[in-house]
Design a protein around this motif. Structure first.
Motif, short mmCIF file in Angstrom:
data_model
loop_
_atom_site.label_atom_id
_atom_site.label_comp_id
_atom_site.label_asym_id
_atom_site.label_seq_id
_atom_site.Cartn_x
_atom_site.Cartn_y
_atom_site.Cartn_z
N ARG A 18 0.99 -1.24 -0.13
CA ARG A 18 0.01 -0.02 0.06
C ARG A 18 1.02 1.11 -0.01
O ARG A 18 1.45 1.49 1.16
CB ARG A 18 -0.94 -0.15 1.25
CG ARG A 18 -1.60 1.13 1.43
CD ARG A 18 -2.87 1.11 0.57
NE ARG A 18 -2.48 1.83 -0.47
CZ ARG A 18 -3.52 2.34 -1.24
NH1 ARG A 18 -4.71 2.21 -1.00
NH2 ARG A 18 -2.94 2.91 -2.37
N TYR A 22 2.89 7.73 -5.21
CA TYR A 22 3.06 6.86 -6.69
C TYR A 22 4.49 6.53 -6.86
O TYR A 22 5.29 7.18 -6.70
CB TYR A 22 2.36 7.95 -7.52
CG TYR A 22 2.62 7.09 -9.02
CD1 TYR A 22 1.79 5.91 -9.30
CD2 TYR A 22 3.62 7.30 -9.95
CE1 TYR A 22 1.89 5.17 -10.47
CE2 TYR A 22 3.60 6.65 -10.99
CZ TYR A 22 3.01 5.62 -11.27
OH TYR A 22 3.26 4.85 -12.44
N THR B 63 -6.14 -6.09 -8.94
CA THR B 63 -5.40 -5.52 -7.92
C THR B 63 -4.36 -6.31 -7.52
O THR B 63 -3.42 -6.10 -6.81
CB THR B 63 -6.78 -5.22 -7.13
OG1 THR B 63 -7.64 -4.61 -7.53
CG2 THR B 63 -6.09 -4.25 -5.91
N GLN B 66 -1.44 -6.61 -9.58
CA GLN B 66 -0.81 -5.06 -9.43
C GLN B 66 0.39 -5.59 -8.27
O GLN B 66 1.38 -4.75 -8.61
CB GLN B 66 -1.52 -4.10 -8.94
CG GLN B 66 -1.02 -2.72 -9.40
CD GLN B 66 -0.54 -2.43 -7.89
OE1 GLN B 66 -0.75 -2.59 -6.99
NE2 GLN B 66 0.22 -0.99 -8.07
N VAL B 72 -1.12 -2.47 -14.40
CA VAL B 72 -2.72 -2.80 -14.65
C VAL B 72 -3.08 -1.40 -15.28
O VAL B 72 -4.46 -1.50 -15.40
CB VAL B 72 -3.37 -3.32 -13.66
CG1 VAL B 72 -2.95 -4.75 -13.29
CG2 VAL B 72 -3.48 -2.68 -12.44
N SER B 99 -7.33 2.90 -6.20
CA SER B 99 -6.42 3.65 -5.01
C SER B 99 -5.02 3.07 -5.06
O SER B 99 -3.94 3.53 -4.91
CB SER B 99 -6.91 3.38 -3.58
OG SER B 99 -6.61 2.20 -3.22
N GLN B 100 -4.99 1.87 -5.64
CA GLN B 100 -3.80 1.15 -5.90
C GLN B 100 -3.08 1.50 -7.08
O GLN B 100 -1.81 1.58 -7.28
CB GLN B 100 -3.90 -0.27 -5.92
CG GLN B 100 -4.22 -0.89 -4.60
CD GLN B 100 -3.12 -0.83 -3.62
OE1 GLN B 100 -2.81 0.08 -3.05
NE2 GLN B 100 -2.61 -2.09 -3.25
N CYS B 101 -3.78 1.96 -8.14
CA CYS B 101 -3.03 2.04 -9.51
C CYS B 101 -3.12 3.54 -9.90
O CYS B 101 -2.71 3.51 -11.02
CB CYS B 101 -3.26 0.89 -10.46
SG CYS B 101 -4.80 0.81 -11.05
N HIS B 103 -2.97 7.60 -10.66
CA HIS B 103 -1.95 8.57 -10.15
C HIS B 103 -2.13 9.68 -10.95
O HIS B 103 -3.28 9.83 -11.65
CB HIS B 103 -0.65 8.15 -10.14
CG HIS B 103 -0.12 7.53 -11.46
ND1 HIS B 103 0.33 8.43 -12.45
CD2 HIS B 103 -0.35 6.21 -12.13
CE1 HIS B 103 0.69 7.48 -13.48
NE2 HIS B 103 0.28 6.34 -13.17
#
Lengths: 159, 1172
Positions: A18, A22, B63, B66, B72, B99-101, B103
């Motif tokens: 997490r 970025y 996810t 990732q 992804v 939220s994970q990938c 930006h």
């Protein structure tokens, strides 16, 4: 601020990552590798703080980690966080996992990464600590799990 | 075809969920990558399906992938789709993936604004929570600007769960959109006293983060935090507050005194080590700031009673503690004391040096850090000696490298302040070159250069040392692992060349520099070798010509001519060029020598002049001359029209500044002379201008008594032959001797003095240990200052990172809010454009006045607050980004209707007036637009003449979901924006010939459909209606009405609206492969049409994303600035686009089997881009 939370096992396999800042995927993997390298060579009886992870942040950042059986829980934080406070937070997080999964073990994290994320989301949000009270965290997680279950029930007959 | 096959296997694929994927990966340990790539293919198929459950499952698996390092981002659009599902389960999956990938540079983020806003205002608090959590991870400046106001509203949500999340996310919003800080700050401050501890904690968290970077702006909050500190029982909050006070006390010394009591109480009462530690830490930080000790002798007494005896002196116990964590933190705390009380730390030197032997690297590094601040002239040699021992023992290159840099840091700090003997330092540097595998060769090299250039007295010694290094270069280059260290040779060669006059045996060094082995060194080092060999050659010539022995000089030339060709053949351009130049030069010299011409003087002249050290910041500090505007064009850029050629080359021509090369303006000599004179005058008067005084550089003052110093008399030749021998130690000994001697001398002097002053009152005893000042350097060292440009101004701001986002947050928060600072509320640009003049005249407030959502609670609060400066309203809201996945209902704009509305409003007004007497109401014309029908009253704050907040009671978003050939599903979101409960809502549409609302069986063609829910104030809900369409080639507008009852008044209210079915909404995003696409175009069944868009100022991929998004196309293929796109209507019409861009012009060639549909779709595309 917490910059990243990494959970990996004794062999460096990521179980949850997490990042609150970025990084491209390959860089993320590199950070995991580097962090694992740093953390894994440390004895269990040395301190839980580590400086000098060159990839993540600069001198203001440190790694605070705990080692539970087969898993490492690593938080990368800056100087605005209290070192011992974060150690307590890791404990709270792990205890929460234990409650939600009932005797959590690595397999739970392997197969239910999404759920671990949802639990973590109730503890830390956007790199800031959201809730430190375990009962509150567990309560919110459970309500949402129930909601999910009721939706599944609803959708079954129709679809 | 492919789609059908996929549909057939839905069940099979849907079976593979996240758990199956994980299991599969675990079962395919040998060919994991291959297995995953088949899984990704499956996921791609799943994502193409309409079933949202399948999509969500696919996104969930992505996810996971990732996490394993797979990119992804290609599925970003699908993630957005899943995010916009109405089901919590899927929404949560979507937001997690996002939220994970996602930006800042993820394109599709700009499409999410409306979806997120919808989720934020969802009646389900967990939808809101999920959206907030997701947003906190990928908020962009645009999102922050557009959603700041929505989030601020959520800070006063009824549920603490939402409040705390909203408060926390505000920090991210501030970072991305600093303008929001001031308007939002009052409410944030309020949340410090929120009844819910979680919300309170979040507010403390945010303010602490803000205050950490700009503490002075938050001093006014100190009383509030003080109160919190004494009342809160949450350790987490307490830690944050105490940390905050640690940042504030240096700015406000009085605060320190006040803190003593509560901190003492906490220290005594708490059982939490973390809290205890932070208390002590803050006490330490506040201790003696600016000479006003905040715990003077009290500190000692206080801490002696503590459980862990954590006073400044007793931190030692912590460090000796067996718990490694406490040991670490004790050292950390010590480094804080070091800044204020270096002396008190210095007495623990033994302990800290002991920590260097600790098995834990973290602790060793901390101890090293402390050493940096502990050195003095007196103990530097001793400390470095210890460190050198550790260097030898240390295992692991990282720690050793760290030691090396620390040694250099310690020695070079504050301009070599603590170095008394530079010969010792040079030998330390030479010893460090023996380190195996260090990465810091260049660091050592730069130190060598720096010292040799700036400390003139050391040059003789340095040159001798460097010559030895060069002689033994094979020790460094031999091993591949030692690559990093050969950088040192760069410095060695340069020093030997530049200061060759000091060389004892220049011939030997020259030979060393021209050895064939040198060719294995890196290019840049070889280049320095070659160049400096030439310098050395020049010096040699001079010496040898003086000797009257001509043959020696000729032999030297021959040596050069023999050896240089090796470098001429070098693959490195720099080496080759220098070598061939010098080779020719030497050949020429040789010719002259054969004619018995003396050349040495001329050759020496080649390298005459001194090289002065230039400060690293010098370039930056060159002041901009008066009258020079760096931003002004030297030549105006060629005008737009020139480059607006359709040829793509024209674009490049515009980018090339070659055409507009600077032409120097002629300045006459007189003017120049005048300027020069003025500058000189200015320099003379400028105290900051470092004058090039010759004394500091050229005159080296021999210190009196320098002859007595034993150091000078070392026999250099013996130890230097073996560079591996640690010779720095002897300097430590010598230094001791020297100091001893000095002391004796001093004593003598003092005795003399005392004799003279016998009977005098001031009887000074010569105390045992000498003080810092007593230690005189072995060499009277003249450390040349680094040169700075003329007129350089001393400024310290250049150390700050200009990209630090916190710089923008340095905002005065106590100043009252100005009107212009208010947060943008979402506004409806399209509606403004469409607004009829009649309406504008009717509206009391200007058209720009935008509706403002505001809960009634907030309003009440506002009334309490008499400042009146907290009001958050918007005059000129920033237009939100166009995000229309939805068809919109336009508010009715016809004047006839308007009358009707007006009557109705008047009625409403009366009612409301009865209810709230203190409020004046007036009607706002339809302020909605695109996505909302707003029909409500505008309330006014009493002292203000213009309306500030608009309350509409419904908002309708229509989402066009398309299925079958003739059915369209319209989902409508009803949002109650007024203060009353709405019930018995009925939705009705006037059917046209072409399109009909599907009504339940048995009801008449004009009956309305009842909406299956009621709406409490501030709540929104969604209902779906199905329409049947005959023809889809034309856009449609359907009139409709919504009737409902306001609970308290029990009268029927009516709201008119229009449903706008665009042709694009009949299109379904259908992927198409390029070969199928080509076939389709070749078939010849399609009709052609084209459209040109001018002045489209956005990147091409945004443009494509926009077409994809608004008009449901998919990109078939994209080549540079040209793309082909495809879509299919619900009745199976193919629509193909070829989009080309050149500059700001976009041309779209389109083909479709239904020309009317095509025409309308193109019109709509045109419309989309005319709005941006």
């Amino acid at each position: 601020m917490i910059k990243a939370i990494l959970i990996f096992n004794n062999h460096g396999k990521p179980r949850l990552i997490r990042f609150y800042q970025y990084f491209a995927e390959d860089l993320q993997q590199q950070i995991i590798r580097e962090t694992f390298h740093l953390v894994s060579k440390r004895d269990d009886n040395v301190c839980n703080f580590l400086e000098g992870g060159s990839l993540i942040g600069g001198s203001d950042y440190k790694l605070i980690y705990r080692h539970y059986a087969t898993l490492y829980f690593v938080f990368c934080v800056d100087s605005s966080e209290s070192e011992l406070g974060i150690l307590d937070l890791i404990q709270v997080f792990v205890e929460t996992l234990d409650k939600c999964f009932e005797n959590v073990c690595e397999l739970d994290l392997i197969f239910h990464m999404d759920k671990v994320h949802y639990i973590l989301q109730e503890v830390v949000m956007g790199g800031m600590v959201l809730e430190t009270n375990m009962n509150e965290i567990v309560a919110q997680v459970e309500v949402q799990t129930r909601m999910e279950k009721s939706e599944v029930k609803l959708s079954r007959p129709s679809g | 075809m492919a789609l059908k096959i996929v549909k057939g296997s839905i069940d099979r694929m849907f079976d593979k969920n996240l758990q199956d994927l994980v299991r599969g990966i675990r079962n395919h340990k040998e060919d994991e990558a291959k297995y995953i790539s088949t899984c990704i293919d499956e996921i791609k198929q799943e994502l193409k399906q309409d079933n949202i459950a399948v999509k969500a499952n696919a996104v969930c698996k992505l996810t996971y992938l990732q996490m394993l390092g797979y990119d992804v981002s290609w599925a970003a659009f699908n993630i957005v789709e899943v995010m916009s599902s109405s089901k919590f389960t899927y929404k949560r999956i979507g937001y997690l993936a996002a939220s994970q990938c996602f930006h800042e540079s993820t394109d599709v983020i700009m499409l999410t604004t409306n979806q997120i806003r919808k989720d934020l205002s969802s009646p389900n608090q967990y939808d809101t929570g999920v959206a907030l959590t997701g947003l906190s991870c990928f908020v962009t400046p645009d999102l922050a600007r557009d959603l700041a106001n929505d989030i601020m509203t959520l800070m006063s949500h009824t549920k603490p769960y939402i409040r705390k999340k909203a408060v926390l996310i505000m920090y991210k919003v501030f970072l991305k959109y600093p303008e929001s800080l001031r308007p939002a700050f009052p409410r944030l401050k309020e949340k410090l006293e929120d009844p819910d501890p979680g919300v309170q904690s979040a507010a403390v968290n945010v303010i602490c983060e803000l205050a950490r970077r700009n503490p002075k702006n938050y001093l006014s909050l100190a009383p509030l935090f003080f109160k919190l500190m004494t009342s809160s029982t949450n350790n987490w909050v307490l830690i944050k507050i105490i940390k905050l006070f640690g940042a504030l006390t240096p700015l406000e010394p009085r605060l320190g005194k006040k803190l003593i009591e509560p901190l003492t109480n906490l220290i005594h009462s708490t059982s939490a080590m973390s809290l205890l530690y932070e208390c002590v830490n803050t006490v330490i930080a506040g201790h003696d700031v600016n000479g006003s000790p905040f715990l003077p002798p009290f500190s000692l007494a206080l801490f002696l009673f503590l459980r862990f005896q954590l006073c400044v002196q007793k931190l030692r116990i912590l460090i000796e503690d067996s718990d490694q964590n406490l040991k670490y933190l004790g050292l950390l705390a010590m480094s804080k004391i070091l800044k204020t009380h270096p002396k008190s730390v210095q007495s623990h030197k033994d302990l800290i040096l002991q920590c260097l032997d600790d098995k834990d690297e973290s602790i060793r590094l901390r101890a090293l850090d402390l050493l940096y601040g502990m050195v003095s002239k007196k103990n530097l040699m001793e400390i470095v000696k210890k460190l050198m021992l550790h260097v030898d023992k240390a295992e692991g290159t990282t720690y050793r490298d760290e030691l090396l840099t620390k040694i250099i840091d310690i020695c070079s700090q504050s301009n070599y302040q603590y170095i008394t003997n530079f010969e010792w330092y040079i030998s330390i540097l030479v010893e460090l070159t023996r380190l195996e595998g260090t990465r810091h060769g260049h660091l050592i090299a730069s130190q060598m250069l720096d010292v040799a250039i700036r400390v003139k007295a050391i040059r003789v010694f340095a040159v001798a040392q460097m010559a030895t290094l060069l002689d033994n270069a094979h020790l460094m280059t031999g091993n591949v692992q030692r690559k990093g260290i050969c950088e040192v040779l760069y410095a060695a060669a340069w020093i030997c060349g530049e200061f060759s006059e000091h060389l004892e045996n220049p011939m030997q060094t020259l030979e060393a520099m021209l050895r064939p082995k040198v060719a294995t060194l890196p290019g840049h080092i070889q280049a320095v070798y070659v160049q400096n060999a030439a310098k050395l050659f020049a010096t040699l010539l001079k010496n040898q010509e003086g000797n009257t022995d001509r043959t020696a000089a000729q032999e030297t030339s021959q040596l050069m001519i023999d050896r240089l060709p090796l470098f001429v053949q070098s693959a490195n351009l720099e080496v080759q060029e220098r070598a061939s130049c010098i080779l020719q030069l030497v050949k020429y010299i040789q010719k002259l020598q054969q004619k018995d011409v003396e050349v040495a003087e001329e050759v020496i002249a080649l390298f005459a002049g001194e090289l002065n050290p230039v400060a690293p910041k010098a370039q930056k500090k060159v002041p901009v001359p008066e009258g020079l505007d760096l931003d002004a064009w030297i030549n105006e850029p060629p005008s737009e029209s020139e480059s607006e050629d359709e040829q793509p080359k024209a674009i490049f021509a515009k980018e090339e500044p070659k055409h507009s090369r600077a032409r120097h303006t002629e300045v006459d000599e007189k003017e120049l002379a005048k300027r020069r004179e003025a500058r000189k005058q200015e320099q003379a008067n400028n105290p900051f201008y470092i004058k090039a005084s010759p004394s500091s550089q050229k005159v080296y003052q021999e210190a009196p008594g320098v002859e007595h110093i034993p150091v000078v008399q070392i026999d250099l030749s013996v130890p230097l032959k073996v560079p591996g021998l640690p010779m720095s130690d002897q300097y430590v000994k010598l230094e001791e001797e020297r100091r001893q001697k000095e002391r004796v001398e001093k004593k003598k002097k003092e005795k003399k003095k005392r004799k003279e002053k016998r009977g005098g009152r001031g009887k000074k005893h010569d105390s045992g240990p000498e003080s810092e000042e007593d230690i005189t350097p072995a060499h009277m060292v003249d450390i040349v200052t680094e040169e700075m440009p003329e007129n350089a101004l001393p400024s310290d701001d250049d150390d700050k990172d200009p990209n630090d986002p916190h710089k923008a947050l340095d905002i005065d928060l106590d100043k009252p809010l100005a009107d212009s600072e208010k947060l943008p509320v979402r506004s409806h640009r399209a509606a403004e454009a469409l607004k009829s003049p009649a309406e504008d005249g009717d509206a009391e407030s200007p058209a720009s006045q935008e509706p403002k959502k505001k809960s009634s609670k907030e309003k009440r609060e506002k009334k309490k607050d008499k400042d009146g400066d907290r009001k958050v309203s918007v005059k000129n809201g920033n237009p939100t980004r166009e995000t229309a996945l939805w068809m919109y209902i336009y508010g009715d704009k016809k004047s006839s209707k308007h009358k009707k509305k007006k009557q109705k409003r008047e009625k409403e007004e009366k009612e409301k007036k009865k209810k709230k007497k203190h409020h004046h109401h007036h009607h706002h014309s339809d302020g909605g637009g695109e996505e909302s029908v707003q029909n409500g009253t505008v309330e006014e704050e009493e002292p203000l003449p213009v309306s500030v907040c608009h309350q509409s009671f419904t908002e309708i978003d229509i989402q066009g979901n398309l299925q079958d050939g003739s059915q369209v599903v319209v989902s409508v979101i009803f949002e109650n924006k007024c203060d009353n409960f709405l019930k018995t809502m009925e939705f009705n549409v006037l059917d046209s010939l072409n399109s009909k609302l599907q009504r339940p069986e048995g009801s008449g063609p004009h009956d309305g459909l009842s909406v299956p829910f009621q709406l409490p104030p501030g709540v929104s809900n969604e209902a779906r209606f199905v329409f049947t369409m005959q023809s889809i080639v034309m856009p449609q507008k359907l009139k409709g009405t919504l009737t409902f009852i306001i609970k308290d008044s029990s009268t029927h209210e009516k709201l008119d609206f229009k449903l706008h079915f665009t042709c694009s909404s009949y299109l379904i995003t259908t992927p198409c492969y390029s070969d199928a696409f080509a076939k389709l175009l070749e078939s010849g069944d399609l009709k052609c049409s084209s459209v040109r868009l001018e002045g489209v100022n956005m990147p091409f991929h945004h443009l494509l994303a926009r077409i994809c998004f608004h008009h449901h196309f998919s990109v078939v293929e994209r080549i540079d600035s040209c793309a082909s796109m495809y879509s299919r209507s619900i009745q199976g019409h193919h629509v193909c686009l070829l989009v080309k861009t050149s500059g700001q012009t976009v041309s779209i060639d389109a083909k479709c089997d239904e020309p009317t549909l095509l025409g309308n779709v193109l019109d709509e595309i045109k419309q989309t881009f005319s709005q941006c």
